[in-house]
Design a protein around this motif. Structure first.
Motif, short mmCIF file in Angstrom:
data_model
loop_
_atom_site.label_atom_id
_atom_site.label_comp_id
_atom_site.label_asym_id
_atom_site.label_seq_id
_atom_site.Cartn_x
_atom_site.Cartn_y
_atom_site.Cartn_z
N THR A 123 0.84 -1.21 0.00
CA THR A 123 0.00 0.00 0.00
C THR A 123 0.87 1.26 0.00
O THR A 123 0.59 2.22 -0.72
CB THR A 123 -0.95 -0.01 1.23
OG1 THR A 123 -1.71 -1.22 1.21
CG2 THR A 123 -1.89 1.17 1.21
N ALA A 124 1.93 1.23 0.81
CA ALA A 124 2.84 2.38 0.86
C ALA A 124 3.48 2.62 -0.50
O ALA A 124 3.66 3.76 -0.93
CB ALA A 124 3.91 2.16 1.93
N GLN A 125 3.81 1.52 -1.18
CA GLN A 125 4.42 1.64 -2.51
C GLN A 125 3.46 2.32 -3.49
O GLN A 125 3.87 3.18 -4.27
CB GLN A 125 4.82 0.24 -3.03
CG GLN A 125 5.65 0.25 -4.30
CD GLN A 125 6.96 1.02 -4.17
OE1 GLN A 125 7.56 1.07 -3.10
NE2 GLN A 125 7.39 1.66 -5.24
N LEU A 156 2.03 7.08 -6.63
CA LEU A 156 1.03 8.08 -7.00
C LEU A 156 1.49 9.49 -6.68
O LEU A 156 1.17 10.44 -7.38
CB LEU A 156 -0.30 7.79 -6.27
CG LEU A 156 -1.08 6.55 -6.72
CD1 LEU A 156 -2.24 6.28 -5.78
CD2 LEU A 156 -1.58 6.70 -8.15
N SER A 157 2.26 9.63 -5.58
CA SER A 157 2.69 10.98 -5.16
C SER A 157 4.11 11.32 -5.61
O SER A 157 4.75 12.21 -5.08
CB SER A 157 2.60 11.09 -3.63
OG SER A 157 3.46 10.15 -3.01
N LYS A 158 4.58 10.60 -6.63
CA LYS A 158 5.96 10.75 -7.12
C LYS A 158 6.30 12.21 -7.45
O LYS A 158 7.42 12.66 -7.24
CB LYS A 158 6.13 9.87 -8.36
CG LYS A 158 7.51 9.92 -8.98
CD LYS A 158 7.59 8.97 -10.17
CE LYS A 158 8.93 9.10 -10.90
NZ LYS A 158 9.01 8.20 -12.06
N TYR A 159 5.32 12.96 -7.99
CA TYR A 159 5.60 14.33 -8.42
C TYR A 159 5.11 15.37 -7.40
O TYR A 159 5.01 16.55 -7.69
CB TYR A 159 4.96 14.59 -9.80
CG TYR A 159 5.56 13.68 -10.85
CD1 TYR A 159 6.84 13.92 -11.36
CD2 TYR A 159 4.87 12.55 -11.30
CE1 TYR A 159 7.40 13.07 -12.30
CE2 TYR A 159 5.43 11.70 -12.25
CZ TYR A 159 6.70 11.97 -12.75
OH TYR A 159 7.27 11.12 -13.68
N LEU A 160 4.76 14.90 -6.21
CA LEU A 160 4.34 15.79 -5.12
C LEU A 160 5.32 15.60 -3.96
O LEU A 160 5.89 14.53 -3.80
CB LEU A 160 2.93 15.41 -4.65
CG LEU A 160 1.80 15.64 -5.66
CD1 LEU A 160 0.66 14.67 -5.40
CD2 LEU A 160 1.31 17.07 -5.57
N ILE A 186 5.28 14.68 -1.00
CA ILE A 186 4.57 14.01 0.10
C ILE A 186 5.45 12.89 0.65
O ILE A 186 5.99 12.08 -0.12
CB ILE A 186 3.22 13.46 -0.39
CG1 ILE A 186 2.26 14.64 -0.67
CG2 ILE A 186 2.60 12.51 0.62
CD1 ILE A 186 0.93 14.22 -1.27
N GLU A 187 5.59 12.85 1.96
CA GLU A 187 6.43 11.84 2.62
C GLU A 187 5.54 10.72 3.16
O GLU A 187 4.63 10.96 3.96
CB GLU A 187 7.22 12.47 3.77
CG GLU A 187 8.24 13.52 3.32
CD GLU A 187 9.35 12.93 2.44
OE1 GLU A 187 9.66 11.73 2.62
OE2 GLU A 187 9.89 13.67 1.59
N VAL A 188 5.81 9.49 2.70
CA VAL A 188 5.04 8.31 3.11
C VAL A 188 5.93 7.42 3.97
O VAL A 188 7.08 7.16 3.61
CB VAL A 188 4.55 7.52 1.87
CG1 VAL A 188 3.73 6.31 2.29
CG2 VAL A 188 3.75 8.42 0.92
N HIS A 233 3.80 12.72 6.16
CA HIS A 233 2.42 13.14 5.84
C HIS A 233 1.43 11.98 5.90
O HIS A 233 0.31 12.13 6.34
CB HIS A 233 2.36 13.76 4.43
CG HIS A 233 3.20 14.99 4.28
ND1 HIS A 233 4.37 15.01 3.54
CD2 HIS A 233 3.05 16.24 4.79
CE1 HIS A 233 4.89 16.23 3.59
NE2 HIS A 233 4.12 16.99 4.33
N ILE A 234 1.87 10.81 5.39
CA ILE A 234 1.00 9.62 5.35
C ILE A 234 1.72 8.48 6.05
O ILE A 234 2.88 8.19 5.76
CB ILE A 234 0.69 9.20 3.89
CG1 ILE A 234 -0.04 10.33 3.13
CG2 ILE A 234 -0.16 7.92 3.85
CD1 ILE A 234 -0.22 10.07 1.63
N VAL A 235 1.02 7.84 6.99
CA VAL A 235 1.59 6.66 7.67
C VAL A 235 0.77 5.44 7.27
O VAL A 235 -0.46 5.45 7.39
CB VAL A 235 1.57 6.83 9.21
CG1 VAL A 235 2.01 5.54 9.90
CG2 VAL A 235 2.47 7.98 9.65
#
Length: 405
Positions: A115-117, A122-126, A128-130, A151-153
Motif C-alpha cells: 500500500t505504501a508503494q 502516486l505521489s511521485k511528483y508531489l 509528500i512523505e510516506v 504526511h502519510i503513515v
C-alpha cells in the motif's frame, strides 16, 4: 531492475489490452481520472503507474472520499480498492504542513509495504512523505523517522498505537483514517487496538472502511464511530466473478501426485498453493522443488526480512510457484497469478473467498483448483452454499481460455 513490461514478458503475459477482463472492472460509468479535478502532479503519477480509467470501486469511492465523507465500501478483491482510497488521500494531503495527515491501517506487513508503494508511486511528483511502520521491525528506526516530516503513515495497528502512546506519532492533526481489509481489522485480535487508536485522532476525522466481506462486527463499529457513512456495495453477484473453480476428489497421500499432474497440464503464469499449517507449507515446498519445479514459500513464522525478500522476488516474476499459509491471502495484488491451488481445503467461506481472490486480479480471468479429501466434503458443500457459487468436478482437460486469456 526489471520493469513491469520486462517481467510480464518473462512470465509470457499477453499485453495488458489483449487480456480479457470481467465486468466488475470493465462495467464503469465511463468516468476519467481528469473528471475529479485532481492535482496535475497526481494525474501524472496515476498515468505513469499505468492506470488508464477508474474501475467501478474507484468511480464510486474517489469523489465521495474527496468530499470528506465517511465511507463503508465493499468490493471484490483485485478490483482497484487500494487506488480507490490512495488517490483521494494523496490529493487531500497538504505537503506544506509537516504533520501526519492520513493513517492507512492494514492487517499484515506485506500489505502495508504494498500500500505504501502505491502511495509513493502516486505521489511521485508531489512533495509528500510516506512512511511504513509495522511490528517485527526496529522501533528505534521508526522513532527516528518520525522526527522527520511525515504526511502519510501506512501501518499495522499494534505498532502505530505503540508509537502514538509514546507521543512519537502525533495524530492530533490526522483527519483521514483508512482501514483496508476492514473485516480483519475488526476481528477480536485487532478491534480493541483500532478503537484505542481512534482515540488519538481529532473529532473531525474522516473514517473509510474497505473490504470484500463485512461480518456483524462492522455494524457495531459503524454505529459507534462513523458519521452518516456513504455505503458502497459492489459485491452483488461479483464475489468470484472471473474465477473458474474445480475440485479434485483425492486421498491425502495422492495430493502431491495430483499437484504434479496439475503442474504438467496447466498453463501457469504464476500460482499460489495454500496449506493450512506452517509445517505443511515448508514440507510441500520441499516436495515441489524435488519434483523439479521452481518454488518459494512464505508463512508468518519466517523472519520479516526473509518474507519481504520472498514477496518482492515472487512479485517480480523470479519464481513461478509460491506455497503459502493464510498470511498471504489478504490484499496481496500480483496480477500475473492466474492459478490458485488449495492443497489443503480451507475451513470457512471467508478464507476460501480471500484465497481464491488471489487469482483473477483486476478483472482478469483465473482458475482455482481444490484438492478435496473425504473429510472436506461437508465444508465444500457449506462454502458453495454460503458464497452462492458452484465448485465443479475437475475435467480431464481444462480449457486455457478459462484462465489464460
Amino acid at each position: 531492475m526489471a520493469t513491469n513490461e520486462d517481467w510480464k514478458q518473462r512470465l509470457n503475459l499477453p499485453p495488458k489490452d489483449a487480456r480479457v477482463r470481467t465486468e466488475d472492472v470493465t462495467n464503469t460509468k465511463g468516468n476519467e481520472f481528469e473528471d475529479y479535478f485532481l492535482k496535475r502532479e497526481l494525474l501524472m503519477g496515476i498515468f505513469e503507474k499505468g492506470f488508464e480509467k477508474p474501475s467501478p470501486i474507484q468511480e464510486e469511492s474517489i469523489p465521495i472520499a474527496l468530499a470528506g465523507r465517511d465511507i463503508l465500501a465493499r468490493a471484490k478483491n483485485g478490483t482497484g480498492k487500494t487506488a480507490a482510497f490512495c488517490i483521494p488521500v494523496v490529493e487531500r494531503v497538504d505537503p506544506t504542513r509537516p504533520v501526519i495527515q492520513a493513517l492507512l491501517l492494514v492487517p499484515t506487513r506485506e500489505l502495508a509495504l504494498q500500500t505504501a508503494q502505491v502511495c509513493k508511486e502516486l505521489s511521485k511528483y508531489l512533495s509528500i512523505e510516506v512512511m511504513v511502520t509495522t511490528g517485527g521491525t526496529s522501533l528505534k528506526d521508526d522513532i527516528m523517522r518520525l522526527y522527520q516530516t511525515t504526511h502519510i503513515v501506512v501501518a499495522t495497528p499494534g505498532r502505530v498505537v505503540d508509537l502514538a502512546s509514546k507521543g512519537v506519532a502525533r495524530l492530533n492533526e490526522c483527519r483521514m483514517l483508512v482501514m483496508d481489509e476492514a473485516d480483519k481489522l475488526l476481528s477480536p485480535e485487532f478491534q480493541p487496538v483500532v478503537e484505542q487508536l481512534i482515540g488519538y485522532l481529532p473529532d473531525d476525522r474522516q473514517i473509510m472502511l474497505y473490504s470484500a466481506t463485512f461480518p456483524v462486527t462492522v455494524k457495531a463499529f459503524k454505529e459507534k464511530f462513523l458519521r452518516k457513512p456513504y455505503i458502497i456495495n459492489l459485491m452483488e453477484e461479483l464475489t468470484l466473478k472471473g474465477v473458474t473453480q474445480f475440485y479434485a476428489f483425492v486421498e491425502e497421500k495422492q495430493k502431491v501426485h495430483c499437484l504434479n499432474t496439475l503442474f504438467s497440464k496447466l498453463r501457469i503464469n504464476q500460482s499460489i498453493i495454500f496449506c493450512n499449517s506452517v509445517n505443511r507449507v515448508e514440507l510441500l515446498a520441499k516436495k515441489i522443488t524435488e519434483l523439479g519445479y521452481s518454488c518459494y514459500y512464505i508463512h508468518a513464522k519466517m523472519l520479516q526480512s526473509h518474507r519481504n525478500r520472498v514477496f518482492h522476488d515472487f512479485r517480480n516474476g523470479h519464481c513461478r510457484n509460491l506455497v503459502s499459509s493464510d498470511l498471504f491471502t489478504r490484499g496481496i495484488d500480483i496480477q500475473s497469478v492466474n492459478v490458485v491451488i488449495n492443497f489443503d481445503f480451507p475451513k470457512n467461506a471467508e478464507t476460501y473467498l480471500h484465497r481464491v481472490g488471489r487469482s483473477g486480479r483486476f478483472g482478469h480471468l483465473g482458475l482455482a483448483v481444490n484438492l478435496i479429501t473425504y473429510d472436506d466434503r461437508i465444508n465444500l458443500f457449506k462454502i458453495e452454499q454460503e458464497l452462492g457459487t458452484e465448485i465443479k468436478p475437475i475435467p480431464a482437460q481444462i480449457e486455457e481460455k478459462l484462465y489464460c486469456i
